[in-house]
Design an enzyme around this catalytic site. Structure first.
Site, PDB file in Angstrom:
ATOM      1  N   LYS A   1      21.644 -25.481 -32.664  1.00 58.33           N
ATOM      2  CA  LYS A   1      23.234 -25.341 -32.213  1.00 58.33           C
ATOM      3  C   LYS A   1      23.509 -24.403 -31.384  1.00 58.33           C
ATOM      4  O   LYS A   1      22.972 -23.310 -31.097  1.00 58.33           O
ATOM      5  CB  LYS A   1      23.373 -24.811 -33.697  1.00 58.33           C
ATOM      6  CG  LYS A   1      24.834 -24.375 -33.673  1.00 58.33           C
ATOM      7  CD  LYS A   1      25.306 -23.887 -35.317  1.00 58.33           C
ATOM      8  CE  LYS A   1      26.530 -23.326 -35.408  1.00 58.33           C
ATOM      9  NZ  LYS A   1      27.004 -22.670 -36.679  1.00 58.33           N
TER      10      LYS A   1
ATOM     11  N   LYS B   1      38.022 -17.477 -39.456  1.00 64.50           N
ATOM     12  CA  LYS B   1      37.277 -16.600 -40.150  1.00 64.50           C
ATOM     13  C   LYS B   1      38.087 -15.498 -40.586  1.00 64.50           C
ATOM     14  O   LYS B   1      38.608 -14.868 -39.418  1.00 64.50           O
ATOM     15  CB  LYS B   1      35.760 -16.417 -39.342  1.00 64.50           C
ATOM     16  CG  LYS B   1      34.924 -17.360 -39.293  1.00 64.50           C
ATOM     17  CD  LYS B   1      33.660 -16.995 -38.949  1.00 64.50           C
ATOM     18  CE  LYS B   1      32.507 -17.968 -38.398  1.00 64.50           C
ATOM     19  NZ  LYS B   1      32.231 -18.448 -39.767  1.00 64.50           N
TER      20      LYS B   1
ATOM     21  N   ASP C   1      35.497 -24.941 -39.997  1.00 63.27           N
ATOM     22  CA  ASP C   1      34.453 -23.719 -39.761  1.00 63.27           C
ATOM     23  C   ASP C   1      33.047 -24.295 -40.268  1.00 63.27           C
ATOM     24  O   ASP C   1      32.058 -23.833 -39.803  1.00 63.27           O
ATOM     25  CB  ASP C   1      34.702 -22.572 -40.787  1.00 63.27           C
ATOM     26  CG  ASP C   1      33.771 -21.174 -40.153  1.00 63.27           C
ATOM     27  OD1 ASP C   1      33.585 -21.393 -39.085  1.00 63.27           O
ATOM     28  OD2 ASP C   1      33.829 -20.093 -41.056  1.00 63.27           O
TER      29      ASP C   1
ATOM     30  N   GLU D   1      31.324 -26.468 -38.283  1.00 64.52           N
ATOM     31  CA  GLU D   1      31.491 -27.260 -37.161  1.00 64.52           C
ATOM     32  C   GLU D   1      30.123 -27.224 -36.348  1.00 64.52           C
ATOM     33  O   GLU D   1      29.534 -28.346 -35.684  1.00 64.52           O
ATOM     34  CB  GLU D   1      32.171 -26.226 -35.975  1.00 64.52           C
ATOM     35  CG  GLU D   1      31.402 -25.144 -35.304  1.00 64.52           C
ATOM     36  CD  GLU D   1      30.732 -24.054 -36.241  1.00 64.52           C
ATOM     37  OE1 GLU D   1      31.439 -23.947 -37.209  1.00 64.52           O
ATOM     38  OE2 GLU D   1      29.954 -23.293 -35.929  1.00 64.52           O
TER      39      GLU D   1
ATOM     40  N   ARG E   1      27.014 -28.432 -38.059  1.00 69.07           N
ATOM     41  CA  ARG E   1      26.654 -29.641 -38.422  1.00 69.07           C
ATOM     42  C   ARG E   1      27.391 -30.847 -37.657  1.00 69.07           C
ATOM     43  O   ARG E   1      26.765 -31.880 -37.448  1.00 69.07           O
ATOM     44  CB  ARG E   1      26.918 -29.701 -40.018  1.00 69.07           C
ATOM     45  CG  ARG E   1      28.406 -29.793 -40.614  1.00 69.07           C
ATOM     46  CD  ARG E   1      28.639 -29.556 -42.105  1.00 69.07           C
ATOM     47  NE  ARG E   1      28.250 -28.015 -42.091  1.00 69.07           N
ATOM     48  CZ  ARG E   1      28.422 -27.653 -43.390  1.00 69.07           C
ATOM     49  NH1 ARG E   1      28.620 -28.511 -44.572  1.00 69.07           N
ATOM     50  NH2 ARG E   1      27.978 -26.425 -43.807  1.00 69.07           N
TER      51      ARG E   1
HETATM   52  N1  BES Z   1      28.208 -20.130 -37.999  1.00 70.04           N
HETATM   53  C1  BES Z   1      28.736 -20.113 -39.251  1.00 70.04           C
HETATM   54  C2  BES Z   1      27.350 -19.622 -40.289  1.00 70.04           C
HETATM   55  C3  BES Z   1      27.005 -18.177 -40.192  1.00 70.04           C
HETATM   56  C4  BES Z   1      27.428 -17.305 -41.024  1.00 70.04           C
HETATM   57  C5  BES Z   1      25.953 -17.869 -39.356  1.00 70.04           C
HETATM   58  C6  BES Z   1      27.145 -16.145 -41.109  1.00 70.04           C
HETATM   59  C7  BES Z   1      25.645 -16.469 -39.550  1.00 70.04           C
HETATM   60  C8  BES Z   1      25.892 -15.731 -40.245  1.00 70.04           C
HETATM   61  C9  BES Z   1      28.970 -21.539 -39.614  1.00 70.04           C
HETATM   62  O1  BES Z   1      29.445 -22.261 -38.468  1.00 70.04           O
HETATM   63  C10 BES Z   1      30.007 -21.483 -40.773  1.00 70.04           C
HETATM   64  O2  BES Z   1      31.165 -21.041 -40.506  1.00 70.04           O
HETATM   65  N2  BES Z   1      29.670 -22.222 -41.793  1.00 70.04           N
HETATM   66  C11 BES Z   1      30.794 -22.029 -43.074  1.00 70.04           C
HETATM   67  C12 BES Z   1      30.303 -23.505 -43.649  1.00 70.04           C
HETATM   68  C13 BES Z   1      31.418 -23.464 -44.697  1.00 70.04           C
HETATM   69  C14 BES Z   1      32.709 -23.848 -44.196  1.00 70.04           C
HETATM   70  C15 BES Z   1      30.953 -24.902 -45.534  1.00 70.04           C
HETATM   71  C16 BES Z   1      30.303 -20.874 -43.796  1.00 70.04           C
HETATM   72  O3  BES Z   1      28.769 -20.411 -44.033  1.00 70.04           O
HETATM   73  O4  BES Z   1      30.985 -20.352 -44.451  1.00 70.04           O
HETATM   74 ZN    ZN Z   2      29.221 -21.790 -36.707  1.00 65.65          ZN
HETATM   75 MN    MN Z   3      31.574 -22.016 -38.463  1.00 68.31          MN
END
Ligand code: BES
Ligand code: ZN
Ligand code: MN
Length: 481
Positions: A248, A260, A330, A332, A334
């Protein structure tokens, strides 16, 4: 200036007095002091507990804590003498593992990220560590390997630690090229025009909110048969099938329009840690001269907010024709990985590992001590767990079962990128299940959610910021698969 790690057949008695001698004792853990010896040397003594009880895990931490102490005491030159035969529980691995592990963990602990510090020298007092009394061929080979592994792990950390304004998708592509310079790894960069032509619409969608255009980074290493057995006319023959790594490469993740909250965004420049670790792993494989074919794919994009951003509710057709309802901007990672998985099919992969800081939910499940591994291939799961223990990049399994499929069923498209009822349960698995819908069929594939290991924690005894995981694990896997 990084700390030089060297190997010497010399005995401690013949070494210059400028070297502080590290002496590991059987005193209780953490017990330490400096001693002036009769022959004019400085000794740093640190307890490791009973040597018979030292495990691979505690050994790595021990080596790192020695370096932390040297750094905090501003020691410039040090020597270390450790004997493989003193530690019975380490003998489940060979002597090459022992010296590789010492070299790796000395260098990983010595690393500091000071690029944006205006006063650098104060932080770089530790100039050299000499590892003494290692004469066997195995010890020497292990040391040489460990230096390569540590060097590229630290390179991955350098890239991941670079903030998002300096590390755009194009800068990430440039970093890949720089990393591969002088090695047998070739780098091809697909820009926005090619991304559109290939119908990598998910990569395009994630990147379109940013004026920093997405890039798709393709790295190839044809090490089998001295590089003669590669892709010809866009085709790979069965015996030349490569191992494919996908990382990624979100260079900054604001969350997009589903922005966020503050406190969750500031370290999202590291959201390309999967990408930097697969880059480091393939280049290290070349440096180690592995007789393997390897491909690394990094879909790079910035998940930004603007009037051109993808919207929650947009439906986008993936490269493989699947329509995706983007319920949450968010989620993104995947999306870009889905198109990378489709792209990987042209290589007829022997096996695929994708590496991604995919979900906060992986941290909820595992804490910050291990990455999550998700695969339907039990052999691959066992292999990765075992190599995780051997390398230090620990991974722990979560299920990918058909029972988890239904929450992603979309009313308006083929699949949704998050659970359509917005439930947050099992979020790491949800990410894995989305990818599962795009992974090439009948190819062993594992998904590593490395979000838990993106940032170091105090018990790692590493500099703050990127851990460089799972570079050590990936190299081990490439070496042994
Ligand atoms: N990059 C984030 C995940 C992340 C969170 C990595 C904390 C490292 C530390 C990812 O893109 C994300 O935002 N995931 C969301 C998914 C949700 C919207 C289903 C998440 O984890 O909240
Ligand atoms: Zn991310
Ligand atoms: Mn994200």
């Amino acid at each position: 200036m990084s700390t030089k790690i060297t190997l010497s057949a010399k005995d401690v008695a013949t070494l210059d007095t400028k070297y502080t001698r590290i002496v590991v004792t059987e005193e209780s853990l953490g017990h330490h002091r400096f001693v002036e010896t009769a022959d004019g040397h400085t000794e740093y003594r640190q307890g490791a507990g009973k040597w018979s009880e030292v495990t691979p895990r505690t050994f790595r931490t021990l080596v790192r804590s020695l370096v932390q102490s040297l750094k905090s005491h501003k020691v410039e030159f040090a020597s270390i003498a450790l004997n493989y035969t003193d530690f019975p529980k380490l003998q489940q691995y060979d002597e090459a593992w022992f010296t590789s592990t010492i070299a790796e963990n000395l260098a990983l602990a010595a690393y500091d990220y000071t690029v944006y510090k205006s006063k650098k020298d104060e932080k770089h007092t530790l100039k050299e560590i000499v590892i003494l009394n290692q004469n066997s061929a195995g010890a020497k080979a292990g040391f040489a390997r460990g230096c390569v592994v540590a060097h590229y792990t630290n390179s991955a950390r350098d890239i991941a630690n670079t903030h998002g304004d300096d590390l755009t998708p194009k800068a990430l592509a440039a970093a890949a090229k720089k990393l591969a310079t002088g090695t047998k790894v070739t780098v091809k960069i697909l820009g926005l025009t090619e991304i559109k032509k290939l119908k990598m619409n998910l990569v395009e969608a994630v990147g379109k909110g940013s004026h920093n255009e997405p890039q798709f980074i393709v790295m190839e290493y044809w090490g089998k048969g001295n590089g003669k057995l590669k892709m010809e006319n866009g085709k790979v023959s069965d015996e030349n099938k490569p191992l494919v790594l996908i990382g990624k490469g979100i260079t900054y993740d604001t969350g997009g329009l589903n922005v966020k909250p503050s406190g969750s965004m500031h370290d999202m420049h590291m959201d390309m840690s999967g990408g930097s670790s697969v880059m480091a792993a393939i280049v290290a494989a070349s440096k180690l001269g592995l007789k393997k074919n390897i491909v690394a794919l990094i879909p790079a994009a910035e998940n930004a907010i603007s009037s051109r951003s993808m919207r929650a509710g947009d439906i986008v057709t993936a490269m493989n024709g699947t329509t995706v309802e983007i319920l949450h901007t968010d989620a993104e990672g995947r999306l870009v990985l889905a198109d990378a998985l489709t792209y990987s099919e042209r290589y007829k992969p022997k096996a695929i590992i994708d590496v991604a800081t995919l979900t906060g939910a992986a941290l909820v499940a595992l804490g910050q001590q291990a990455s999550a591994v998700m695969t339907r291939d039990l052999n691959l799961e066992t292999t990765l767990r075992t190599l995780g223990e051997e390398s230090g990049d620990l991974v722990w399994p979560l299920p990918l079962w058909d029972e988890y499929k239904s929450p992603l069923k979309s009313a308006r498209a083929d699949i949704s990128n998050i659970a359509t009822n917005f439930a947050r349960w099992g979020g790491a698995i949800e990410g894995g299940m989305f990818l599962d819908a795009f992974a090439p069929k009948n190819v062993p594939w594992a998904h590593l959610d490395i979000a838990p290991r993106m940032d170091s924690i105090p018990s790692d005894k590493l500099a703050k910021g990127s851990t460089g995981e799972p570079v050590r694990l990936l190299i081990k896997w490439l070496e042994t698969y």
